[in-house]
Scaffold this active site. Structure first.
Site, short mmCIF file in Angstrom:
data_model
loop_
_atom_site.label_atom_id
_atom_site.label_comp_id
_atom_site.label_asym_id
_atom_site.label_seq_id
_atom_site.Cartn_x
_atom_site.Cartn_y
_atom_site.Cartn_z
N HIS A 1 -21.77 -53.13 -91.63
CA HIS A 1 -20.64 -53.32 -92.43
C HIS A 1 -21.01 -53.29 -93.88
O HIS A 1 -20.75 -53.74 -94.88
CB HIS A 1 -20.77 -54.99 -92.53
CG HIS A 1 -19.95 -55.59 -91.27
ND1 HIS A 1 -18.43 -55.61 -91.49
CD2 HIS A 1 -20.37 -55.82 -89.97
CE1 HIS A 1 -17.89 -56.35 -90.25
NE2 HIS A 1 -19.08 -56.37 -89.54
N LYS B 1 -12.71 -63.01 -103.96
CA LYS B 1 -13.90 -62.27 -103.25
C LYS B 1 -15.11 -62.94 -103.60
O LYS B 1 -15.46 -63.64 -104.64
CB LYS B 1 -13.89 -60.84 -103.12
CG LYS B 1 -13.89 -60.31 -104.50
CD LYS B 1 -13.72 -58.91 -104.83
CE LYS B 1 -12.16 -58.25 -104.46
NZ LYS B 1 -11.87 -57.56 -103.29
N ARG B 2 -16.19 -62.81 -102.90
CA ARG B 2 -17.49 -63.13 -103.14
C ARG B 2 -17.73 -62.41 -104.56
O ARG B 2 -17.47 -61.27 -104.64
CB ARG B 2 -18.62 -62.66 -102.06
CG ARG B 2 -18.49 -63.44 -100.73
CD ARG B 2 -19.19 -64.99 -100.99
NE ARG B 2 -20.44 -64.99 -101.38
CZ ARG B 2 -21.23 -65.62 -100.65
NH1 ARG B 2 -20.95 -66.83 -99.77
NH2 ARG B 2 -22.74 -65.50 -101.01
N LYS C 1 -18.82 -55.56 -106.74
CA LYS C 1 -17.30 -55.87 -106.69
C LYS C 1 -16.79 -55.72 -108.11
O LYS C 1 -15.49 -55.53 -108.14
CB LYS C 1 -17.10 -57.23 -106.10
CG LYS C 1 -17.45 -57.18 -104.72
CD LYS C 1 -16.98 -58.37 -103.79
CE LYS C 1 -17.54 -58.59 -102.35
NZ LYS C 1 -16.23 -58.20 -101.62
N THR D 1 -11.10 -56.72 -97.05
CA THR D 1 -10.14 -57.32 -96.18
C THR D 1 -9.07 -58.15 -96.83
O THR D 1 -7.97 -58.15 -96.40
CB THR D 1 -10.48 -58.16 -94.89
OG1 THR D 1 -11.36 -59.08 -95.44
CG2 THR D 1 -10.93 -57.37 -93.90
N LYS E 1 -4.79 -58.20 -96.93
CA LYS E 1 -3.98 -59.66 -96.83
C LYS E 1 -3.01 -59.65 -97.92
O LYS E 1 -1.81 -59.83 -98.04
CB LYS E 1 -5.11 -60.82 -96.93
CG LYS E 1 -6.33 -61.07 -95.77
CD LYS E 1 -6.98 -61.91 -96.20
CE LYS E 1 -8.42 -61.99 -95.36
NZ LYS E 1 -9.51 -62.62 -96.10
#
Ligand SMILES: *Cc1c(COP(=O)(O)O)cnc(C)c1O
Length: 809
Positions: free
Chosen positions: A360, A552-553, A558, A660, A664
């Site tokens: 991952h 998101k985290r 990110k 992901t 969504k």
């Protein structure tokens, strides 16, 4: 064998209401008049659960009869989401339950509020596990999920002075009506101790400490089918009679329960970190605990219908969700060689065929390793087995690359130089028949960089399986309005299990009446979000404003920081009255940071500070609002995603394995602004370059920038607007700016100008409301590929080699 069918089989509102009252009476010992809110909630949950039990019993019976190949999914994390909404839908009792509750004068939303989301995971990896279990059940794949029943799940997040505070998540405080306990299927798990020789390679491990694993399971119903699989979660318990009565009698209350506490600590808490290795013995204990319980249960189930070990690999596939359960490879070898007396080679051949491994990450710091000394102490026999696996593997490598010591060092399961460590990803690849990345780009980079040596050695072992999300959870349950419109247009609900059928929406993008309804639904969803935001943060947002979402985290790669920099730029533009290119926007943030991840927490604090700055400015706030919704989780995702117009997927290219939330959001008609990273690449390929806001460096350019010697300061010197933005940020947090100017590990400044310009493009596109809506519809219509049903079909075809087993009725 015959199976008694459930007495709870009626489907009318009357049947449902009667069963609910009966559960109140017999399970809670009360009546509607005197029931507490928890009484009513638990009775409702049992009423719904009962409607799935009959299907589960039939599934188990059919599985027993057919003796099929099973998928055993091992994961340290599951983010299941609320069970009540799901099980109402999947049991087909949504309507009758609704009407029954109404008839009894009960509020379904009040009851839903009591349904606690089991937060047994951190983020994407845990939610993927849940989406895959859902998809396996929905496609009649015989499967069991194995995990840990943490007493405390992912912490609850609140903000104090803009900073994150973590509160414990005691999710079973009032009990969990969705689970079945099976205390007589307990397993024993050993730790520490020593190894005694038996014969040859066969040894006997005498553990120094033993705990019990007690399973419970929750039902995993398929949608639109009869299959109900299970997820089996293990809780650690002390052996019986561990309570020291004499010490208690002597007033030594703490000492009296010492052994119980030590044992039960193993499943006490989910480690709130999914990206960096935590050198904690307890975490390794958790991994070994999960793996041992799961394997013993798998063997128990195998033996119900089989007896020959040569059949094991034909009946069992064990999918390892990242490296957390990889110790299973050593444990299975130990069971086969030491306990079952199989020859090493035969055991290894079985083991290798049984396991498959999903990677991952590409981040080197997220690749798990454990000190050899720790493994040796905690699991002495496993360490010997890993050394032997490695020894034989390195012989294979040496035969292939004679005299190439560097190759041996590169591929070895043991990392040398300094403290010896076990590389769990290497053990996983060596001990598995298949390895997969989670998006095309990720799988390609995995084989080209992180696991390159292995991909050269065994090219056939490497696969890609692009992640997916459950359309039931993230469209139907999250967005009932949009689902209704889609079903109306497509003439039924078949799209929910055949998501490629969304392409049939494409012509509707050119139908202005349809677009009007699409827009109206987005607006209503934004109103729902606005109500929640007001209650949660006190900030009133405009339901007509562009809803711009980053959920998101919190992680530096990110790049939530890049998002914040753009907000500050907009703030200055609006203050200077440059509103020509500004459309009213609501910036929505959601996400937790690992408690020990200071850099991420600092960015989070800055985001909250900037939100206050923007929201409290009378000139700016009519155009720009920013809300940071605390405690992001699956339920919050279900609320935010349907309201989103813009999906922020702005990680530095090459860092996000898949993502992901990007899927969504696209499925719910949000347009993506994103880099060429993870599954963004595939989303853009499918929705079309014209319907995707692309910006920033790609992986090749990132490498080139680093090659040249990255100088973030140069961007600051060249770009006046960026300078103004960073000077403002420095006013609140000088360290963040210092880091950006001198290091900027994730190339935020290199991508800044492209990002801000791309956001201007977004604003222009938003002004063309018909054009925007058209693009929104096309995003949904062309995202059917991102169903987790497709992901499971890919696994079945390329890795698992299983076929569905329909359950009659
Ligand atoms: C989907 C999801 C994630 C994953 O989000 P990414 O943006 O892909 O990292 C994390 N947490 C929750 C609650 C989710 O539903």
């Amino acid at each position: 064998m015959t199976y008694v069918t459930s007495p709870h089989s009626g489907d009318t509102p009357g049947d449902f209401g009667r069963d609910l009252l009966s559960n109140l009476y017999y399970q809670r010992g009360t009546t509607l008049e005197s029931a507490s809110a928890q009484d009513t909630y638990h009775s409702l949950a049992l009423t719904v659960r009962n409607r799935l039990v009959d299907r589960y019993i039939r599934t188990a019976a059919a599985h027993y009869r057919a003796n099929p190949r099973f998928i055993y999914y091992l994961s340290a994390e599951y983010m299941l989401g609320k069970q009540l909404d799901q099980n109402l839908l999947y049991s087909g009792t949504e309507d009758s339950a609704h009407r029954a509750l109404e008839g009894l004068g009960l509020s379904s939303s009040d009851l839903d509020a009591l349904d606690v989301e089991p937060g047994l995971g951190n983020g994407g990896l845990g939610r993927l596990a849940a989406c895959l279990l859902d998809a396996m059940a929905s496609q009649d794949i015989p499967a069991v999920g194995y995990g840990i029943r943490y007493d405390f799940g992912i912490f609850k997040q609140a903000f104090q002075d803009g900073g994150q505070v973590e509160r414990p998540d005691d999710w079973t405080f009032y009990g969990n009506p969705w689970e079945f306990h099976a205390s007589d299927d307990q397993q024993t798990v050993g730790f520490y101790g020593h190894v005694e020789p038996l014969d040859g390679v066969r040894k006997s491990w005498v553990p120094g400490e033993v705990v019990l694993g007690e399973p419970s399971h929750m039902l995993v119903p398929g949608y639109g089918t009869s299959t109900v699989n299970i997820i089996r979660l293990w809780r650690a318990r002390a052996a019986r009679e561990s309570f020291d009565l004499s010490r208690f009698g002597a007033g030594q209350y703490g000492e009296a329960v010492e052994e119980i506490v030590r044992s039960e600590n193993i499943s006490k808490v989910l480690y709130p970190d999914d990206s960096t290795e935590l050198g904690r013995e307890l975490r390794l204990k958790q991994q070994h605990f999960l793996v041992t319980c799961a394997l013993r249960d798998i063997v128990r189930r195998f033996r119900l219908r089989n007896s020959d070990w040569d059949d094991f690999a034909g009946k069992v596939v064990i999918q390892l969700n990242d490296t957390h359960p990889v110790m299973a490879i050593a444990e299975l070898m130990r069971m086969l060689v030491d306990e079952e007396g199989l020859e090493w080679d035969r055991a290894w051949s079985i083991t290798r065929r049984v396991f498959a491994y999903t990677c991952h990450t590409l981040l080197p710091e997220a690749l798990e390793t454990w000190p050899v000394a720790l493994v040796q102490r905690l699991l002495p026999r496993h360490m010997e087995i890993i050394f032997l696996i490695n020894h034989l593997f390195l012989q294979e490598v040496a035969a292939r690359y004679p005299g190439d010591d560097a190759k041996l060092r590169e591929l070895s399961i043991i990392q040398e130089g300094g403290e010896q460590r076990v590389r769990m990803a290497h053990l996983a690849v060596v001990g598995s028949s298949a390895v997969n990345g989670v998006a095309e780009l990720h799988s390609r980079l995995l084989a080209a960089t992180t696991l390159r040596g292995f991909a050269e050695l065994w090219p056939g072992r490497f696969h890609n399986v692009t992640n997916g999300v459950s359309p039931r959870r993230f469209v139907r349950l999250a967005n009932p309005r949009l689902s209704g419109l889609i079903s109306e247009r497509l003439g039924g609900q078949a799209w929910l299990t055949d998501l490629d059928r969304l392409v049939e929406l494409e012509p509707a993008a050119d139908d202005s009446a349809f677009r009007e309804r699409w827009r109206e639904i987005k607006r209503l969803n934004r109103e729902d979000l606005a109500r929640h935001a007001l209650a949660a943060t006190g900030v009133a947002i405009d339901p007509d404003a562009l809803c711009d979402v980053m959920i998101k985290r919190f992680h530096e790669y990110k790049r939530q920081l890049l998002r914040v920099l753009h907000v500050v730029a907009q703030y200055h533009r609006i203050r200077r009255d440059q509103v020509v290119d500004v459309v009213p926007r609501t910036i929505v943030f959601g996400g937790k940071a690992a408690p020990g991840y200071y850099a991420a927490k600092r960015i989070m604090r800055l985001a909250n500070t900037v939100a206050d700055l923007v929201n409290e400015d009378p000139v700016v706030s009519p155009y720009l609002k920013m809300v940071f919704l605390p405690d992001y989780n699956v339920s919050r995702a279900q609320l935010i995603i349907p309201a989103a117009d813009l999906s922020e997927q702005i990680s530095l290219a090459g860092k996000e394995a898949s993502g992901t939330s990007n899927m969504k959001l696209a499925l719910n008609g949000a347009l993506t602004i994103g880099t060429l990273d993870g599954a963004n690449v595939e989303i853009r390929d499918r929705v079309g370059a014209d319907n995707f806001f692309l910006f920033g460096l790609d992986t090749t350019e990132v490498a080139a920038v680093r090659e040249r010697g990255y100088d973030p300061r140069a961007y600051y010197d060249r770009d006046a607007e960026l300078r103004e933005v960073l000077d403002t940020v420095a006013h609140y947090d000088k360290d963040i700016v210092d880091d950006l100017l001198h290091r900027d590990e994730y190339l935020t400044l290199a991508d800044y100008r492209a990002y801000v310009d791309c956001q201007d493009q977004v604003a222009r596109a938003w002004r063309d409301r018909e054009g925007w809506t058209r693009t929104s519809i096309l995003n949904t219509a062309r995202s059917g590929f991102f169903s987790s049903d497709r992901t499971v079909r890919d696994y079945c075809r390329d890795i698992w080699h299983v076929t569905p087993l329909r359950i009659d009725g």
